[in-house]
Design a protein around this motif. Structure first.
Motif, PDB file in Angstrom:
ATOM      1  N   CYS A 256       5.683 -12.277  -4.959  1.00 39.84           N
ATOM      2  CA  CYS A 256       5.770 -11.880  -3.560  1.00 39.84           C
ATOM      3  C   CYS A 256       4.761 -10.780  -3.230  1.00 39.84           C
ATOM      4  O   CYS A 256       4.008 -10.870  -2.249  1.00 39.84           O
ATOM      5  CB  CYS A 256       7.190 -11.420  -3.242  1.00 39.84           C
ATOM      6  SG  CYS A 256       7.424 -10.844  -1.556  1.00 39.84           S
ATOM      7  N   ARG A 257       4.729  -9.736  -4.049  1.00 36.30           N
ATOM      8  CA  ARG A 257       3.799  -8.627  -3.803  1.00 36.30           C
ATOM      9  C   ARG A 257       2.353  -9.091  -3.904  1.00 36.30           C
ATOM     10  O   ARG A 257       1.486  -8.636  -3.149  1.00 36.30           O
ATOM     11  CB  ARG A 257       4.062  -7.489  -4.785  1.00 36.30           C
ATOM     12  CG  ARG A 257       5.365  -6.735  -4.523  1.00 36.30           C
ATOM     13  CD  ARG A 257       5.612  -5.656  -5.548  1.00 36.30           C
ATOM     14  NE  ARG A 257       4.549  -4.660  -5.538  1.00 36.30           N
ATOM     15  CZ  ARG A 257       3.838  -4.306  -6.612  1.00 36.30           C
ATOM     16  NH1 ARG A 257       4.070  -4.877  -7.774  1.00 36.30           N
ATOM     17  NH2 ARG A 257       2.909  -3.378  -6.496  1.00 36.30           N
ATOM     18  N   THR A 258       2.083 -10.001  -4.839  1.00 31.67           N
ATOM     19  CA  THR A 258       0.727 -10.520  -4.994  1.00 31.67           C
ATOM     20  C   THR A 258       0.281 -11.248  -3.733  1.00 31.67           C
ATOM     21  O   THR A 258      -0.812 -11.001  -3.202  1.00 31.67           O
ATOM     22  CB  THR A 258       0.649 -11.471  -6.201  1.00 31.67           C
ATOM     23  OG1 THR A 258       1.027 -10.758  -7.383  1.00 31.67           O
ATOM     24  CG2 THR A 258      -0.753 -12.014  -6.378  1.00 31.67           C
ATOM     25  N   LEU A 259       1.123 -12.152  -3.234  1.00 36.00           N
ATOM     26  CA  LEU A 259       0.765 -12.917  -2.038  1.00 36.00           C
ATOM     27  C   LEU A 259       0.645 -12.020  -0.813  1.00 36.00           C
ATOM     28  O   LEU A 259      -0.320 -12.132  -0.038  1.00 36.00           O
ATOM     29  CB  LEU A 259       1.805 -14.007  -1.791  1.00 36.00           C
ATOM     30  CG  LEU A 259       1.871 -15.134  -2.824  1.00 36.00           C
ATOM     31  CD1 LEU A 259       3.063 -16.038  -2.551  1.00 36.00           C
ATOM     32  CD2 LEU A 259       0.574 -15.945  -2.826  1.00 36.00           C
ATOM     33  N   GLU A 260       1.623 -11.138  -0.612  1.00 35.21           N
ATOM     34  CA  GLU A 260       1.595 -10.289   0.574  1.00 35.21           C
ATOM     35  C   GLU A 260       0.428  -9.303   0.548  1.00 35.21           C
ATOM     36  O   GLU A 260      -0.064  -8.893   1.594  1.00 35.21           O
ATOM     37  CB  GLU A 260       2.923  -9.544   0.716  1.00 35.21           C
ATOM     38  CG  GLU A 260       4.100 -10.439   1.079  1.00 35.21           C
ATOM     39  CD  GLU A 260       3.972 -11.052   2.470  1.00 35.21           C
ATOM     40  OE1 GLU A 260       3.441 -10.390   3.372  1.00 35.21           O
ATOM     41  OE2 GLU A 260       4.413 -12.209   2.641  1.00 35.21           O
ATOM     42  N   ASN A 277      -1.135  -2.061  -5.260  1.00 37.32           N
ATOM     43  CA  ASN A 277      -0.058  -1.064  -5.306  1.00 37.32           C
ATOM     44  C   ASN A 277       0.826  -1.218  -4.076  1.00 37.32           C
ATOM     45  O   ASN A 277       1.397  -0.251  -3.582  1.00 37.32           O
ATOM     46  CB  ASN A 277      -0.614   0.363  -5.417  1.00 37.32           C
ATOM     47  CG  ASN A 277      -1.453   0.750  -4.207  1.00 37.32           C
ATOM     48  OD1 ASN A 277      -1.781  -0.097  -3.378  1.00 37.32           O
ATOM     49  ND2 ASN A 277      -1.800   2.014  -4.097  1.00 37.32           N
ATOM     50  N   ALA A 278       0.922  -2.467  -3.606  1.00 37.77           N
ATOM     51  CA  ALA A 278       1.709  -2.756  -2.403  1.00 37.77           C
ATOM     52  C   ALA A 278       3.159  -2.321  -2.596  1.00 37.77           C
ATOM     53  O   ALA A 278       3.800  -2.685  -3.585  1.00 37.77           O
ATOM     54  CB  ALA A 278       1.651  -4.246  -2.085  1.00 37.77           C
ATOM     55  N   PHE A 279       3.663  -1.549  -1.663  1.00 35.37           N
ATOM     56  CA  PHE A 279       5.049  -1.077  -1.664  1.00 35.37           C
ATOM     57  C   PHE A 279       5.706  -1.650  -0.418  1.00 35.37           C
ATOM     58  O   PHE A 279       5.360  -1.291   0.701  1.00 35.37           O
ATOM     59  CB  PHE A 279       5.075   0.451  -1.670  1.00 35.37           C
ATOM     60  CG  PHE A 279       6.460   1.056  -1.665  1.00 35.37           C
ATOM     61  CD1 PHE A 279       7.577   0.345  -2.094  1.00 35.37           C
ATOM     62  CD2 PHE A 279       6.640   2.364  -1.232  1.00 35.37           C
ATOM     63  CE1 PHE A 279       8.840   0.906  -2.091  1.00 35.37           C
ATOM     64  CE2 PHE A 279       7.901   2.944  -1.216  1.00 35.37           C
ATOM     65  CZ  PHE A 279       8.996   2.216  -1.645  1.00 35.37           C
TER      66      PHE A 279
END
Length: 340
Positions: A256-260, A277-279
């Motif tokens: 999820c974090r990779t795609l977003e 480093n998406a939070f």
């Protein structure tokens, strides 16, 4: 929002210490992210819950046997956990005891065919360690290393492959992308045969996953960076799904974090390799991911905040209360949830 807003009470006996004998026999809570409605199922039912045309995205990272036990030149014991490959034989590592692994400390592992020296002490207490070995480093790790299981798992793992997904391919994680542990090869074939498009990204999970959020306000938390890749084939499949109104279903918070991290406003994604480093926490607007398969996460963790962003904090906390009442198994070897 405050970190304490994501607290819930969990009886310790619900923390799964060992994986189930059959991967897809785990329970699966189905949660409607709009209404909060809950249904109780099993993971082997997933092919009937996915839709024809869904794009299912999994993280194919493989866990390093990154936990090394060795000795210092003086003979004292040392534990080293590899966190990130810095290149040229240098790794960022966690060491114990830290006070005994100062810059210049020489380390030896196994039959001394693998040795190392601490080159630097860096911010956060980690060490930069240069390893010396004959042959292929990953082969030395496979021979000498152990799986770096999360700190809440206290039992030895009998079969190291049970902390790997059946589709793991790219070695580099310090922890498993645990939502994928429920899949079997047969289940994946059944899913593909039902008309679901299966694609892969890579995100190498770091031990920062298990670090608590210490900031009182979640906006003040500094997210750890992790290496990820989106292949062109996956980017094309995801982008087509968004264009055609089909769902993108992420397996795990890592996918999820990779795609977003690389999603455009219309939900399309571009191929990519680099660090994220998406939070993601409540208030975030998802651009790409429509549904998420995930495990049950630690209280006050960034992972719990991510799923709360997708389904709403109240819906998630209510679902977790239900999971406790129904005696679901929690965390890495625990049960799963489908948020859609």
């Amino acid at each position: 929002m405050k970190t304490s807003d994501f607290h819930y009470e969990l009886p310790p006996e619900l923390i799964a210490q060992t994986p189930l004998q059959r991967r897809d026999a785990s329970r699966l809570m189905q949660l409607n992210k709009i209404t909060g409605a809950i249904a109780h199922r099993h993971f082997y039912e997933l092919p009937t819950l996915l839709r024809e045309g869904d794009c299912l995205v999994l993280n194919d990272s493989r866990v390093l046997p990154a936990r090394l036990f060795g000795r210092r030149l003086t003979g004292g014991a040392v534990e080293v956990v590899l966190l990130r490959d810095r290149g040229d034989g240098v790794w960022e590592c966690l060491t114990r005891p830290g006070r005994k692994t100062k810059t210049g400390t020489q380390l030896f592992f196994g039959d001394d065919t693998l040795s190392a020296v601490v080159e630097d002490e860096i911010e956060g207490g980690n060490r930069l360690i240069r390893f010396h070995y004959d042959g292929i480093f990953l082969e030395a790790l496979e021979r000498l290393g152990k799986m770096p299981l999360p700190p809440y798992i206290h039992e030895e793992l009998g079969d190291a492959e049970r902390y790997q997904t059946v589709y793991s391919r790219v070695t580099g994680s310090a922890a498993a992308p645990t939502a994928g542990l429920h899949f079997t090869k047969a289940l994946l074939r059944e899913i593909e045969n039902s008309g679901v498009i299966v694609k892969y990204v890579t995100l190498h999970v770091g031990l920062g996953t298990f670090r608590p959020v210490k900031a009182e306000n979640i906006e003040d938390h500094e997210m750890h960076a992790e290496y990820c890749e989106i292949p062109e084939e996956t980017a094309a499949a995801v982008s087509s799904a968004k264009t055609e109104g089909r769902r993108v279903v992420s397996v795990g918070t890592t996918s999820c974090r990779t795609l977003e991290s690389r999603a455009l406003e219309d939900g399309a994604v571009k191929s990519f390799s680099g660090f994220t480093n998406a939070f993601i926490y409540p208030g975030y607007r998802f651009k790409c991911v429509d549904a998420l398969i995930t495990n049950f996460h630690l209280p006050e963790s960034t992972l719990l905040m991510l799923v709360s962003a997708l389904a709403g904090r109240e819906n998630i906390l209510h679902a977790y209360e239900e999971a406790v009442r129904e005696r679901y198994r929690f965390f890495s070897f625990g049960d799963a949830m489908l948020i859609e």
